[in-house]
Design a protein around this motif. Structure first.
Motif, PDB file in Angstrom:
ATOM      1  N   VAL A 245       0.943  -1.005   0.002  1.00 32.64           N
ATOM      2  CA  VAL A 245       0.040  -0.122   0.224  1.00 32.64           C
ATOM      3  C   VAL A 245       0.817   1.321  -0.095  1.00 32.64           C
ATOM      4  CG1 VAL A 245      -1.547   1.214   1.313  1.00 32.64           C
ATOM      5  CG2 VAL A 245      -1.858  -0.970   1.147  1.00 32.64           C
TER       6      VAL A 245
ATOM      7  N   SER B 230       1.293   4.208  -2.895  1.00 40.88           N
ATOM      8  CA  SER B 230       0.748   5.473  -2.460  1.00 40.88           C
ATOM      9  C   SER B 230       1.977   6.837  -2.454  1.00 40.88           C
ATOM     10  CB  SER B 230      -0.104   5.646  -1.003  1.00 40.88           C
ATOM     11  OG  SER B 230       0.620   5.445   0.039  1.00 40.88           O
ATOM     12  N   GLN B 231       2.949   6.243  -2.335  1.00 47.89           N
ATOM     13  CA  GLN B 231       4.103   7.133  -2.036  1.00 47.89           C
ATOM     14  C   GLN B 231       5.356   6.537  -2.999  1.00 47.89           C
ATOM     15  OE1 GLN B 231       5.288   8.757   1.711  1.00 47.89           O
ATOM     16  NE2 GLN B 231       3.046   8.547   2.439  1.00 47.89           N
TER      17      GLN B 231
ATOM     18  N   ARG C 224       1.665   5.165   7.812  1.00 47.91           N
ATOM     19  CA  ARG C 224       0.980   5.163   6.448  1.00 47.91           C
ATOM     20  C   ARG C 224       0.690   3.738   6.237  1.00 47.91           C
ATOM     21  NH1 ARG C 224      -0.005  10.405   4.785  1.00 47.91           N
ATOM     22  NH2 ARG C 224       1.900  11.586   4.647  1.00 47.91           N
TER      23      ARG C 224
END
Length: 147
Positions: free
Chosen positions: A103, A107-108, A146
């Protein structure tokens, strides 16, 4: 030669120096794809490469079960020994961290380069196995909140 190809060549050299054939082979394959003008494969590899790799890794790990080297009795006995129970718990933790890592990496994307460099260096110099980016990202996700 462009900087990306030089970087791939440098990582291949690290693989050779450290006698780590998975790193060397991976870097040479990626370099060949660039040199042969097959960059159109990169989006597919980015999207499905991890999944294909996990499938191959899972096949390798499960082969002793499929071949009969690990019996059902051995699996049941694993629930009776503390080392096996610890292995089950750690397996759960690592799977959880890998999920968080996937994830976070999605996302980054800016952290992916650092994770990849760290993983390649860990494989090259510390006899690691290149499954580290997902776990490293999972640990990082715990640190930065995160995932």
């Amino acid at each position: 030669m462009d900087i990306t190809s030089l970087l791939l060549l440098g990582f291949a050299a690290l693989g050779i120096i450290s006698r780590n054939s998975p790193v060397t082979i991976a870097m040479v394959v990626l370099l060949l794809l660039r040199v042969l003008g097959l960059q159109q494969t990169f989006p597919w590899l980015e999207k499905y490469g991890l999944t294909v790799g996990i499938i191959i890794l899972t096949i390798g790990v499960m082969t002793p079960l499929a071949s009969g080297k690990i019996s059902l009795d051995m699996i049941w006995r694993s629930f009776l020994h503390w080392k096996s129970l610890a292995a089950i718990g750690i397996g759960i933790l690592v799977a959880y961290l890998g999920g968080r890592g996937a994830v976070l990496m999605g996302s980054q994307p800016t952290i992916v380069a650092g994770l990849l460099i760290g993983t390649v260096l860990g494989v090259a110099f510390f006899k690691g196995v290149p499954v580290g980016p997902l776990i490293a990202a999972g640990i990082l996700s715990l640190l930065i909140g995160r995932g």
